[in-house]
Design a protein around this motif. Structure first.
Motif, short mmCIF file in Angstrom:
data_model
loop_
_atom_site.label_atom_id
_atom_site.label_comp_id
_atom_site.label_asym_id
_atom_site.label_seq_id
_atom_site.Cartn_x
_atom_site.Cartn_y
_atom_site.Cartn_z
N LEU A 10 0.82 -1.21 0.00
CA LEU A 10 0.00 0.00 0.00
C LEU A 10 0.86 1.27 0.00
O LEU A 10 0.50 2.27 -0.63
N ALA A 14 0.64 4.22 -2.74
CA ALA A 14 0.46 5.64 -2.35
C ALA A 14 1.54 6.51 -2.99
O ALA A 14 1.24 7.61 -3.52
N ILE A 27 -3.93 6.23 2.96
CA ILE A 27 -4.76 5.02 2.91
C ILE A 27 -5.05 4.59 4.34
O ILE A 27 -4.13 4.42 5.15
N ILE A 95 -12.38 1.30 -0.36
CA ILE A 95 -11.68 0.07 -0.80
C ILE A 95 -12.57 -1.10 -0.42
O ILE A 95 -12.86 -1.32 0.76
N ILE A 105 -9.17 5.20 0.42
CA ILE A 105 -7.98 5.83 -0.14
C ILE A 105 -8.33 7.30 -0.44
O ILE A 105 -9.39 7.61 -0.97
N SER A 133 -8.08 1.81 -6.13
CA SER A 133 -8.89 1.10 -5.14
C SER A 133 -9.09 -0.35 -5.56
O SER A 133 -8.99 -1.28 -4.75
N ILE A 136 -5.95 -2.27 -5.12
CA ILE A 136 -5.76 -2.68 -3.72
C ILE A 136 -6.65 -3.88 -3.39
O ILE A 136 -6.22 -4.84 -2.73
#
Length: 591
Positions: A10, A14, A27, A95, A105, A133, A136
């Motif tokens: 993550l 980012a 996040i 998410i 996010i 999103s 993820i």
């Protein structure tokens, strides 16, 4: 799955978003904990966002939010952190995973310039953050799948390692995919060294790879597998892994062949354990012999039991085995005189496949291999042919055998207890028994006395046999009469304890009185033992009585089986048919 398990991934996402958009990114997970962040939010990783913030609303509603007027818009009016908020604009996107909304996010502008770019490109930003999103969410699924596969792999490895047999899996290139601990232990190899290697190089000549070529399943096939210069015998089962109508690999199982053979023999054995306490006889002479045998039982040495037929040599052998360190392994009795000379070597030592016409095409395991770890009782060892005596000597000295047709020695660990009713020393002098084998067997000779040498045990034994057979034949007899006891005590018993037992059984079957009477026993013993009738009748009657006595004595010595009667006929130089006719004429068919 908690987002914090993807903390590294993550943070990389980012930073990638920030590098593309120039906006800071944060996040958060479902509890508003910051898992990743850039710029001003980097220092806040691990801390929690404000309550009633847009982030929280996004998580609760699952909706996306675009905020252009932070602190004054209706979405921020109840935010607990709005007094310290320095944001100029932001977009929040949920998410979502299979378990629901697991986080949010956010992309944030902190300067007027960033805000202007944000407003101008917000549709692109929304589309971009939407894709991030989903990325993820995909990472979450991938991580979950990876963990599940990892768990399944560990679970499968635990299962196959707990199985008490070998398991090997190979792919279509003969590479070892999996091998369990049992196999490694039996073959003395390490899984780390062989996984990924060609199985033919690790286990040359194995039958597992044949399945790849034939697609045919193997079921419980005897297999010799070579590893590290040693041969190991297994029962092999192997099944192809079929993918798109082709063998994509093989899964094989290996069972310890010798262990299975021992288990089969142990199941077929009489499960009642036989101890010295169960050997009947309490006279001083007999007790001394039992104590001598008990004393050497726990010492793993060869024993030679000497004594006439019917004295209980096998009972002594079983008791010695039961009180030895091998008590949990099998006790295998072998009557050396009952196996034809032409078969005795293959029976004792087995043979390799294809050794001779009519043989089992898979070969055969001999009795010594079957008894590996246990005790072999060689009864009537004096009847063992000279050529076999050499091979028994090798077992004693080298602890190894050769199968018929075999070229490699097979190690066997057995304790030998031998027994004979013959004078082996005299046989050695006559050249009928090997001197070196005699001395190897005669390490601890134990002479079991005939019944006539401890007559004080006769009535004790008779009472035990009386109770046993009265119960078996459901005869309500009150006991043994005084006359019968006198006859029992005075008889010489050429057949020893076996003859006494047979005599009591005969008496109980045919007794019609309340007590077992002497006259009933005399019918079994024969008129030749009563002086007043020994010489009555003519020549024909006297010859008949003499024939009857000879045949009875031989049957006491050899037994009453079909094989025993064949031996008796040979001894008398008559045909087996003639012997059976004599048995009928002399009223010996119940013998």
């Amino acid at each position: 799955m908690p987002l914090e398990n993807l903390e590294k991934e993550l943070q990389e996402i980012a930073e990638a978003i920030m590098s593309v958009t120039g906006l800071d990114v944060t996040i958060l997970d479902g509890s508003l904990k910051r898992i990743a962040g850039t710029g001003k939010y980097y220092e806040k990783i691990g801390k929690y966002a404000a309550k009633n913030s847009v982030f929280e609303k996004c998580i609760k509603t699952g909706k996306q939010y675009v905020i252009t007027e932070p602190r004054t818009c209706k979405e921020c009016i109840n935010c607990s952190g709005k007094q310290n908020c320095r944001e100029e604009a932001e977009v929040c996107y949920p998410i979502e995973s299979d378990d629901g909304i697991v986080g949010v996010i956010g992309m944030i502008a902190f300067s007027p310039e960033q805000k202007e770019a944000f407003i101008k490109n917000r549709l692109n930003y929304m589309n971009f953050v939407s894709r991030m999103s989903k990325l993820i969410a995909s990472s979450i699924k991938e991580k979950i799948l990876h963990q599940e596969l990892q768990y399944k792999s560990i679970e499968l490895k635990t299962i196959i390692d707990s199985v008490d047999e070998g398991i090997i899996a190979i792919d279509d290139n003969r590479k070892i995919l999996c091998i369990n601990n049992w196999t490694c232990r039996m073959l003395d190899i390490n899984a780390e060294d062989v996984v990924g290697e060609d199985i033919d190089e690790i286990l040359p000549g194995n039958g597992i790879t044949k399945v790849l070529n034939t697609n045919n399943e193997i079921k419980d096939q005897e297999e010799i597998i070579n590893a590290n210069g040693k041969s190991h015998r297994f029962l092999l089962s192997a099944k192809p892994i079929i993918f798109k109508h082709k063998a994509a690999g093989v899964v094989a199982s290996l069972k310890d062949f010798n262990k299975l053979r021992r288990s089969i023999f142990k199941i077929s054995e009489n499960l009642e354990t036989f101890t010295f306490d169960k050997i009947l006889g309490s006279s001083p002479a007999f007790t001394m012999v039992k104590e001598q045998a008990r004393q050497i039982a726990s010492q793993d040495i060869t024993v030679l039991l000497l004594g006439e037929s019917g004295t209980g040599k096998e009972l002594f052998a079983r008791a010695i085995h039961h009180e030895s360190l091998r008590r949990h392994e099998i006790f295998l009795p072998i009557n050396c005189g009952a196996i034809p000379d032409s078969l005795i070597e293959s029976e004792l030592f087995g043979y390799e496949k294809g050794t001779f016409t009519g043989a089992n095409p898979k070969g055969k395991v001999g009795k010594f291999e079957s008894a590996n770890g246990g005790t072999v009782f060689l009864d009537e060892i004096g009847d063992l042919p000279l050529h076999m005596q050499v091979k028994i000597l090798r077992v004693l000295q080298e602890k190894e055998i050769y199968r018929v047709g075999g070229v490699s020695p097979i190690k066997v660990d057995v304790r030998i207890i031998a027994a004979t009713n013959k004078d082996l020393q005299a046989m050695v002098q006559r050249g009928e028994f090997r001197e070196d084998l005699f001395y190897r067997l005669n390490v601890v000779p134990i002479k079991i006395p005939p019944l006539r040498e401890h007559p004080e045990d006769i009535l004790e034994l008779a009472e035990v046999f009386f109770r046993r057979y009265a119960k078996i034949y459901h005869k309500n007899l009150k006991g043994i009469s005084k006359e019968a006891k006198k006859i029992l005590s005075s008889y010489t018993y050429p057949g020893n304890v076996r003859e006494l037992e047979n005599l009591i059984e005969y008496g109980i079957i045919f007794e019609k009185s309340e007590f077992l009477e002497g006259k009933t026993l005399l019918k079994k013993i024969g008129v030749g033992n009563t002086p007043d009738t020994a010489e009555t009748g003519g020549l024909k009657e006297m010859v008949a009585r003499y024939e009857k006595q000879i045949i009875q004595d031989l049957m006491r010595h050899y037994g009453e089986t079909t094989e025993a009667k064949q031996k008796i006929a040979k001894k008398l130089n008559i045909s087996t048919a003639t012997l059976y006719r004599k048995l009928k004429e002399l009223d010996l068919t119940n013998q």
